[in-house]
Design an enzyme around this catalytic site. Structure first.
Site: not given
Length: 1018
Positions: A225-226, A505, A616, A622, A642
């Site tokens: 994840d970012k 994002d 997006r 995912k 997270d």
């Protein structure tokens, strides 16, 4: 904690019933009609009938397990769904037991060994039948054997089962227990690692699954994840654009002395002391009374769902739904527009020292489809105004034509902000007259009271009023990278680990974060961007990317030749790619790429790239991406995140890692490993993971070896004892061999061994590759261990057997008896396997010394005790080898036999390993040689070259996947009662002959050290 869902009854707000409910909760009598049990987490509809009143129930009134109630000391609730009907249980799929690749290989190998056991039993049973038929028949004259065994075939049948029992030690039953003990030890090493302890949050690393340790050393793909994983998820208000003017630290536009001197907010007693802003001109604009600037911050102080708590007159605490909202409201607070409190119908703001209370008429809440939030408020003068904030692409479509010029200028500013990786929001507003608002309010209230199609009608009502907005400007929030992210990603990339970022994002933001953390660089050959809206467009873009990676250019005149070349290249696509490529794909394009007929194209193109960024994407996508790579590449995967939206991919990957951040503990609770910072991932994989894999492989190789060497001696002895199922060793030695004599040394090796130290593991990431290629333990290595064990068993049996043939002792007495032979073979076995594990041990500790040499001492102590007169007198039937140990081991020729057996067993191993290290050293061997040479020199600092990039890409605010808290705020349920580097490799040296190499070893190591010093420093 119970897994039930609870319903907060809307009815407790009814004032006329509050007293009776508070004093007598049992008086709450009503009926709930709701939808049947289902797994939709974002939707719930129902009606509560209480007396003559009816109250609509929706998803905002449901609390999921783990939710936290704030701003209330108590509430009434009732259970709606229980047991398997709860939404939690409705969403829980079948839990998969995660097993490592070594586990699966071990199961296969144990079956093969069992087959070997049956094969040896059959061979010996056939031999027994033949021996009984040709030789054993003569012994029946004085042995009453015919009454029991009437035929050689039946004798062979009984012998088969006898040998299955005798040779069963070749099947490593205790192996599974030992493996779990070693894994548990590896887990504790991670838990105790102070270098993975985050002192700021008092958070240590935690192993939540103890059965996956060695797979940490085999990771090929990382899915990350970012927000909150690569970044801190602590937002700071960095820049803004107001009415076409940029405020903030932007390139060279701000003076150097202003950069160094932050704005002094001491004039504001409620300012957040942690807030930093360096552009003094913004404070000057506010002080001068610029109306556009005032309106900008007024919007930020009103358009949100933040809750406030004023503990003291000078202490104001905000509780925000997301860090983004908290950062924006805090910025408005520092610049003089202080959000102080709210009720279900009002918002109180202190504007430049003056307290103003606005009537909150409606909250047009955020969701993932709208990508914006609006509020409608009425100021004390009676003017009604709509304030809105959201993604640029969404609000630009709803602006009035008079804002076109400003929109163009603001777009340039947004591009500038995005080039620095900032997250942006656009702000707009409009005035609403009383008549227009009342008409809209009637439509809104009607839509809110319906049970069917409520969401669609509310969305339509929101659209009708969010039109003809006037643009105010834009905000730029910085979500800083966590400490050490760039170095970690670069080091993992050098270890041949491919990193995929799966984020919600927008493309521009994700790409610029990719540049910031060195996942994307200007040195890359190509960055492919897949953003097609149809399946055909996505397919074409993926094929073009794959063709360019393979270096193919399709010749229309020879399409058949192109197809043949393409098919040959794609068979080993990853091996044929020598350049660096990156792939960026949008969520709508990914939806097509994940379909069955395109997934192969996507996987082939993406896996050939060094970096993949999916923008997006939804939580489901995912998980689908992770499962797709697992399915097609058969690679070991790791997912790290997270938030709750990362749970899907964490559970889908072979190993899931949770980051303890700002988004709760859901990711941690579903993970296999957890820690506080992304940078600890390099230590988890390159140090603990590599060591765990290395230790486990050495443990398994030695375990299979010693079991075969121990057991096959019985097999060879069967050919010399008439296939009578007579054992070579006495029964106590057989019992204690795996339990006492050899259990602790191999456990010590499996727990503490290491070929290189932790600094070398991090300095030379290429050391990680053997685990990815599964080189240290596979079927080939298994057969080598079995062959080694067979050779050792041959030496252990035939050398003593040949030496004992017609041998006599020093006193001239015959010593070729069964008991002396058994003691000699057993002693030789213990010494050989102990010397072998000493040769296999790369890292010596006091524990290793104690266990290895202590096991030999314990063997001799037990041997002499069991062969003593005292224990024979106590248990004459159980210890028949009385006095044999003293008699046998007192003979000098017995010790010569043991020495010869030991040398013959280990000499080939020593010679092979010496030649292998000298002629064909592995990277690990070269690092060990380099470390020995470096001990005389000062340590080298690790320097990793970082790439910086300023890009002009547009960014957008990353919204969460959950709806906002607008309806919760207006309901009042949340109010208190009283408030209403370049590759780290080592070049392989050219070698002529092993003799010459041996002479030049020292000088070559020094030269190699200087070369690597230059490489690392560059």
């Amino acid at each position: 904690m119970t897994s039930l869902w609870w319903l907060i009854c809307y009815s407790f707000l009814a004032v006329n019933h509050m007293d009776c409910v508070t004093s007598r909760p049992q008086s709450l009598m009503g009926e709930v009609e709701c939808e049947p049990p289902n797994g939709k987490l974002n939707r719930y509809t129902g009606v509560l009938s209480w007396g003559v009143n009816k109250y609509c129930l929706n998803n905002e009134m449901l609390l999921l397990r783990g939710c936290m109630l704030r701003n209330t000391e108590w509430c009434f609730g009732m259970v709606i769904f229980a047991g398997p009907d709860t939404k939690l249980m409705q969403n829980s799929g079948k839990t998969e037991l995660k097993r490592t690749s070594i586990d699966r290989l071990m199961n296969t190998l144990v079956l093969w060994i069992f087959g070997l056991l049956v094969f040896m039993g059959i061979i010996l049973a056939i031999g027994n039948s033949i021996w009984e038929h040709q030789i054993g028949i003569h012994f029946r004259i004085y042995l009453s054997w015919s009454a029991v065994v009437k035929s050689p075939i039946f004798s062979g049948f009984l012998t088969f089962w006898s040998y299955v029992i005798i040779l069963n030690s070749v099947v490593p039953i205790s192996l599974y227990v030992s493996v779990e003990v070693i894994r548990l030890g590896h887990s504790y090493f991670v838990n105790w690692d102070n270098k993975m302890y985050y002192s700021k949050e008092n958070t240590p690393a935690e192993v939540r699954t103890t059965t996956l340790s060695e797979e940490l050393g085999q990771i090929e793909y990382i899915f990350s994840d970012k927000t909150g994983t690569l970044t801190q998820n602590i937002m700071t208000f960095n820049k803004c654009s107001i009415n076409g003017k940029v405020y903030g630290e932007v390139g060279q536009k701000t003076l150097i002395d202003e950069k160094k001197t932050p704005v002094d907010f001491s004039f504001n007693r409620l300012a957040d002391r942690k807030f930093r802003f360096y552009d003094h001109s913004l404070v000057e604009s506010i002080t001068m009374g610029d109306p556009e600037v005032h309106e900008f911050f007024r919007l930020l102080s009103l358009c949100h769902t933040v809750m406030s708590e004023e503990k003291t007159p000078d202490e104001l605490i905000y509780q925000a739904q997301s860090p983004d909202e908290g950062a924006l409201v805090t910025a408005a607070r520092n610049f003089g527009f202080i959000f102080k409190s709210r009720t279900p119908k009002t918002i109180t703001v202190e504007e430049m020292g003056k307290v103003v209370t606005y009537q909150l008429l409606a909250i047009l809440d955020f969701n993932n489809t709208r990508k914006r939030m609006s509020v409608i408020v009425q100021n004390p003068d009676g003017q009604i105004r709509l304030y809105s904030k959201g993604a640029d692409t969404i609000l630009y479509e709803r602006l009035h034509s008079s804002s076109k010029a400003l929109m163009s200028l603001t777009s340039d500013h947004l591009a500038e902000f995005a080039g620095e990786g900032l997250r942006t929001l656009v702000l707009a507003y409009k005035n609403v007259d009383e008549e227009q608002f009342q008409e809209w309010l009637e439509v809104y209230q009607k839509a809110s009271s319906l049970q069917d199609n409520r969401d669609e009608l509310l969305a339509s009502a929101y659209e009708s009023i969010e039109r003809d907005l006037k643009l105010l400007g834009a905000t730029a929030i910085e979500d800083k990278l966590q400490e050490g992210v760039s170095e970690t990603i670069e080091r993992l990339s050098l270890a041949n680990i491919k990193i995929w970022v799966l984020t919600g994002d927008k493309q521009e933001t994700a790409m610029n974060i990719g540049y910031s953390c060195n996942m994307l660089t200007d040195a890359m050959d190509e960055i492919f961007i897949v953003e097609g809206h149809t399946k055909a467009e996505v397919c074409e873009e993926l094929r073009k990317a794959k063709d360019l990676i393979l270096g193919l250019s399709k010749d229309i005149s020879d399409g058949h030749a192109y197809d043949e070349k393409l098919q040959e290249s794609t068979q080993n696509l990853e091996e044929t790619v020598a350049s660096d490529y990156a792939l960026v794909i949008n969520g709508h394009s990914l939806a097509h790429a994940l379909e069955a007929d395109l997934e192969n194209e996507f996987v082939e193109a993406a896996c050939a790239c060094k970096t993949v960024i999916c923008c997006r994407v939804t939580p489901l996508q995912k998980a689908q991406v992770v499962e797709l790579v697992r399915k097609h590449k058969k690679a070991i995967t790791l997912a790290i995140g997270d938030g709750a939206n990362d749970i899907g991919m964490i559970k889908s990957a072979h190993i899931g890692v949770g980051i303890s951040g700002q988004e709760g503990s859901q990711a941690i609770l579903n993970s296999d490993y957890s820690f506080a910072q992304f940078r600890y991932l390099q230590r988890l994989l390159l140090v603990h993971g590599r060591w765990s894999y290395f230790r486990m492989c050495k443990f398994l190789c030695y375990f299979f070896y010693k079991n075969v060497a121990f057991t096959l001696v019985h097999f060879w002895f069967g050919f010399f004892c008439g296939f009578s199922a007579q054992t070579v060793y006495d029964q106590w030695f057989i019992t204690l061999f795996n339990i006492v004599y050899t259990s602790l040394p191999v456990l010590a090796m499996g727990l503490f061994d290491q070929d290189v130290d932790e600094q070398s593991c991090l300095r030379f990431p290429k050391l990680y590759e053997p685990g990815q290629l599964n080189l240290l333990f596979n079927k080939r290595r298994f057969f080598i261990c079995i062959a080694h064990g067979i050779y050792t068993s041959v030496v252990l049996f035939f050398i003593p057997y040949g030496a004992f043939y017609d041998a006599v002792g020093e006193d001239g007495n015959h010593i070729a008896d069964y008991q002396s032979f058994a003691v000699t073979v057993a002693t030789s076995l213990i010494i050989v396997v102990s010397v072998q594990i000493a040769l296999d041990t790369s890292y010596w500790t006091g524990i290793n010394h104690f266990f290895i040499w202590g096991s030999i001492a314990v063997y001799f102590a037990i041997l002499f005790a069991m062969h003593s007169d005292g224990i024979f007198y106590l248990f004459p039937n159980h210890f028949p080898f009385v006095g044999n140990a003293w008699n046998s081991l007192g003979q000098i020729n017995i010790w010569l036999i043991i020495l010869l057996t030991t040398v013959a067993s280990v000499a080939p191993v020593i010679a092979f390993r010496f030649l292998k290290v000298d002629l064909n050293p592995t990277l690990s061997d070269q690092v060990q040689i380099l470390n020995r040479a470096r001990k005389k020199q000062s340590p080298l600092p690790i320097q990793i070259h970082q790439t910086h990039r300023a890009s002009s890409r547009r960014s957008a605010y990353a919204f969460s996947h959950q709806e906002g808290f607008g309806e919760l705020i207006t309901s009042g349920k949340n109010m208190r009662v009283n408030n209403i580097h370049s590759v780290f490799g080592i070049g392989k040296t050219m070698q002529n002959s092993w003799i010459e190499n041996l002479r030049k070893r020292t000088s070559e190591c020094e030269i190699q050290l200087r070369k690597n010093t230059k490489t690392i420093n560059h």
